[in-house]
Design a protein around this motif. Sequence first.
Motif, PDB file in Angstrom:
ATOM      1  N   LEU A   1      -5.542  -7.288  -4.845  1.00 19.43           N
ATOM      2  CA  LEU A   1      -6.651  -6.782  -6.003  1.00 19.43           C
ATOM      3  C   LEU A   1      -7.165  -5.292  -5.433  1.00 19.43           C
ATOM      4  O   LEU A   1      -7.340  -4.419  -6.047  1.00 19.43           O
ATOM      5  CB  LEU A   1      -7.829  -7.822  -5.875  1.00 19.43           C
ATOM      6  N   GLN A   2      -7.622  -5.514  -4.082  1.00 17.61           N
ATOM      7  CA  GLN A   2      -8.228  -4.181  -3.621  1.00 17.61           C
ATOM      8  C   GLN A   2      -6.994  -2.982  -3.647  1.00 17.61           C
ATOM      9  O   GLN A   2      -7.497  -1.890  -4.064  1.00 17.61           O
ATOM     10  CB  GLN A   2      -8.136  -4.542  -1.925  1.00 17.61           C
ATOM     11  N   LEU A   3      -5.830  -3.526  -3.481  1.00 16.43           N
ATOM     12  CA  LEU A   3      -4.864  -2.272  -3.522  1.00 16.43           C
ATOM     13  C   LEU A   3      -4.894  -1.959  -4.821  1.00 16.43           C
ATOM     14  O   LEU A   3      -4.690  -0.723  -5.001  1.00 16.43           O
ATOM     15  CB  LEU A   3      -3.367  -2.951  -3.136  1.00 16.43           C
TER      16      LEU A   3
ATOM     17  N   ARG B   1      -6.383  11.848  -8.184  1.00 13.87           N
ATOM     18  CA  ARG B   1      -5.541  12.835  -8.277  1.00 13.87           C
ATOM     19  C   ARG B   1      -5.168  13.252  -9.900  1.00 13.87           C
ATOM     20  O   ARG B   1      -4.055  14.173  -9.976  1.00 13.87           O
ATOM     21  CB  ARG B   1      -4.335  12.422  -7.783  1.00 13.87           C
TER      22      ARG B   1
ATOM     23  N   ILE C   1       0.974   3.915  -3.002  1.00 16.32           N
ATOM     24  CA  ILE C   1       0.424   5.099  -2.783  1.00 16.32           C
ATOM     25  C   ILE C   1       1.568   6.416  -2.504  1.00 16.32           C
ATOM     26  O   ILE C   1       1.647   7.317  -3.273  1.00 16.32           O
ATOM     27  CB  ILE C   1      -0.339   5.238  -1.277  1.00 16.32           C
TER      28      ILE C   1
ATOM     29  N   LEU D   1      -7.265  -1.703  -6.869  1.00 18.52           N
ATOM     30  CA  LEU D   1      -8.451  -0.943  -7.153  1.00 18.52           C
ATOM     31  C   LEU D   1      -8.309   0.582  -6.444  1.00 18.52           C
ATOM     32  O   LEU D   1      -8.595   1.536  -7.050  1.00 18.52           O
ATOM     33  CB  LEU D   1      -9.512  -1.554  -6.512  1.00 18.52           C
ATOM     34  N   LEU D   2      -7.547   0.310  -5.280  1.00 14.54           N
ATOM     35  CA  LEU D   2      -7.478   1.636  -4.472  1.00 14.54           C
ATOM     36  C   LEU D   2      -6.481   2.697  -5.525  1.00 14.54           C
ATOM     37  O   LEU D   2      -6.769   3.774  -5.602  1.00 14.54           O
ATOM     38  CB  LEU D   2      -6.953   1.227  -3.035  1.00 14.54           C
TER      39      LEU D   2
ATOM     40  N   LEU E   1     -12.875  -7.171 -14.191  1.00 13.32           N
ATOM     41  CA  LEU E   1     -12.075  -5.805 -13.827  1.00 13.32           C
ATOM     42  C   LEU E   1     -11.290  -5.132 -15.059  1.00 13.32           C
ATOM     43  O   LEU E   1     -10.762  -4.342 -14.757  1.00 13.32           O
ATOM     44  CB  LEU E   1     -11.542  -5.941 -12.722  1.00 13.32           C
TER      45      LEU E   1
ATOM     46  N   ARG F   1      -8.161   4.119  -8.505  1.00 15.18           N
ATOM     47  CA  ARG F   1      -9.218   5.128  -7.927  1.00 15.18           C
ATOM     48  C   ARG F   1      -8.505   6.282  -7.401  1.00 15.18           C
ATOM     49  O   ARG F   1      -8.778   7.529  -7.796  1.00 15.18           O
ATOM     50  CB  ARG F   1     -10.094   4.772  -7.001  1.00 15.18           C
ATOM     51  N   GLU F   2      -7.485   6.308  -6.538  1.00 16.25           N
ATOM     52  CA  GLU F   2      -6.678   7.235  -5.946  1.00 16.25           C
ATOM     53  C   GLU F   2      -6.205   8.023  -7.086  1.00 16.25           C
ATOM     54  O   GLU F   2      -6.021   9.418  -7.155  1.00 16.25           O
ATOM     55  CB  GLU F   2      -5.643   6.688  -4.910  1.00 16.25           C
TER      56      GLU F   2
ATOM     57  N   LYS G   1       1.017  -1.190   0.187  1.00 25.03           N
ATOM     58  CA  LYS G   1      -0.088  -0.030  -0.074  1.00 25.03           C
ATOM     59  C   LYS G   1       0.607   1.192  -0.123  1.00 25.03           C
ATOM     60  O   LYS G   1       0.688   2.170  -0.664  1.00 25.03           O
ATOM     61  CB  LYS G   1      -0.978   0.126   1.214  1.00 25.03           C
TER      62      LYS G   1
END
Lengths: 736, 101
Positions: free
Chosen positions: B50-52, B63, B26, B54-55, B85, B58-59, B22
């Motif tokens: 997978l979640q990461l 930005r 990020i 997606l995050l 996806l 989106r993030e 993460k």
Amino acid sequence: MDELTSVFIQEGREQLQTMETGLLELEQNPDDRDNINGIFRAAHTIKGASGVIECGFIESFMHKVENVLDRLRNNEISVSADLTGLLLRCCDHLGLLMDVLENGSKEPEDEAKTNGNALQSELAAYTSNAGSPTPPGQVIEAESEVHASGGGVVDTDSWHISVRFGPDVLRGGMDPLSFLHFLASLGEIVALETIPDAIPSAAEMDPESCYLGFEIRLQTRSSKADIERVFDFCRDDCELHILPPNSKVSEYQKLIKELPEDDMRLGEILVRCGALTQTELEEGLLSQKQADQPVSPQNQDASPLQQPLGEILVDHKVVRKEVVDAAVSKQTQISEKKAVEARLIRVQADKLDQLIDLVGELVIAGASTNLLATRSRQSDLIESTSILTRLVENIRDSALQLRMVQIGETFNRFNRVVRDVSREIGKEIDLVITGAETELDKTVVEKIGDPLMHLVRNSMDHGIEAADIREEKGKPRRGRVELKAYHDSGSIVIEVIDDGGGLPRNKILAKAIDRGLVQPGQSLSDQEIINLIWEPGFSTAEQVTNLSGRGVGMDVVRRNIQSLRGNCEVSSTEGEGTTFTIRLPLTLAIIDGFLVGVGKSAYVIPLDMVIECIELKENTADRDFLNLRGEVLPFVRLREMFEMSGTRPPRENIVVVQYAGQKAGIVVDHLMGEFQTVIKPLSSIFRHLRGIGGSTILGSGEVALILDVHALIQRNADLGAREHNFSRPDTTDFNA
Amino acid sequence: MATCKRLAIHEDLTIYHAMEHKQQLIGALEGAEVLELDLSQTAEIDTAGLQLLLLAKREAARRNIALSIIAHSPAIRQTLDFCNLAAFFGDPVVIAAHEQV
């Protein structure tokens, strides 16, 4: 092979066994619902598990089998001999497929594939003539046809599964994706949408929490309970909604409302995965806004999961009451079954062996301590070591008990064999099993299967007469083969009894003369003639059938049993039947022994076989038999037999041993008393050594050999026979 | 000129490394205008991974950063396919000829 696969194979075989037993029972009681359900469950478990280990060929095959069973379960087809026969063949094929998996092959051989395809097309015959599939388009009005599990094939509609995983799922060590992959094994995932909306902003997002949800369209014949079971592991931790195929639009509306995401967004998702059409959605949302406005906050307050989903569905007449009841009772059954399983622990066999090995060492060490204590003459020490000895004995017994398994499972395999063989050879034969609960060592159970199989087949093929002949002889039409097990003084006895024609002595004798095993004119007792069947290459079957007479003779059976330190006998009354008796030691690991000495060496005789000990009188010095209370007792002198140097002591002792009804004496120098021994097998270079069964270590650290009493008696008898000019072929020269 | 960053993830995108990944993801977004993810060496991906992704996607969108996955390992490709996806990420996926079914 990884651990998962080996667990699958082990459990799969158990399920397969359940299936097979169930199918055999089904032939007898075609209306037993519980049984049919049991068979279905077993098949279903195999299919599910094969999906988990991603073994495609088993999964797809079992899928076909399951379809047929499902129809059977729903009374759409009825039980027939053809069907059970087919399903049994499917079981065989599945066993084969498991072998393939066990051997680590990617795919079955071509031959097996062809066979599998043939079976599948036969199976298809039972699924294709299904009642007309639920016609599409009746969705709203035809409420009674809404639930489609097990009904006609539903082509157009799918289950809708909506799941939101709770934040702690990942921390609990579960991976939602693997649930979904497993779900895919139940049927076909027609559409799947991932819902990432719950993921918070980057700063707040905890990478170890799960925020995902999924909307899934699944086409499957599985029941709702089956689908729910996929999520069993995370049941408390996820929000799960399952809508059956053909659910009403209002159900979807309800779902949309209950789910956390924005209604509109969710509606779009449902449209995207094909659950709803755009018009349905628009109409639905519109009517909802109008009608439900006052109700909806109230609805949101009451947690949707408080009322069990099943009840919600029943309220709305989506699922018939009984279907839910069935699902509930099934779930209870499953949890009960789990409770039973919990009382069993699977232990790897080698761990158990290691434990028994250690217990063996403990026994030896204990014996040594005991010896020292006795020598020290300290009464306190002697007392405490004797307590220790008792405890060690208890530990030994319990440890050995761990290896004991009931022979019933082995016996039950024969139900199938008898059924198949009796059909094949056109005889009517019943199998009777007694003493299935008799326990014996696991290694013995594993190895006894083949010899038993041979004996049972022999009995059916050669023993039992054709039904007409039996009637002529005044016997019941149906022949009877009995498998019987019981304990008898330190050994286990297994009998294979048939009520057939018995062994034809004249034929055996003629054959033996023909083969040169016996000289013509030689007079033999009935028992001696019967025993000729154990000779290598002996078969009386006049025609070679598929079953026996393939050149694998009774001698191989006997050798297999002897390799388990057992022996076998046959008795037969012509016209009435034959009994094969197999005698096996209870365990292969530890025995109570009787320690004797010759010169400086020590030998152990299994205590179970010792009857008494007597002093050898001087005057019998040159004979090898004596008069024991009016009976002739042949004996062997260990000193001569093992060609040991040194002179005989003035007073020798005879240990009288008995084995399988025969008595014999063993002459030794001195008796040293009872002794618990752990049998250490001799290395394979000594496997031709006759008369020695193994070795052990004494408390003093010396090695003692364990006498194989049976071989000694046999040898004694052979020597006697040779002296009396009986010709006996040398059995050791025979090659299988 | 746009600042183009490239991040290659060599470890498995699984729960075991979720925390690090993460931060890595990020962190990589910081100050980038274009971020290219190379996942060709990522042998495994689970829900956490997978979640990461997606995050991150989106993030990045929030930005105004263009995030793209420029190389997929078979595991990544299969998972994205399975979860439907591929379109969400919108990256060209190269399917090797021998993998085509």
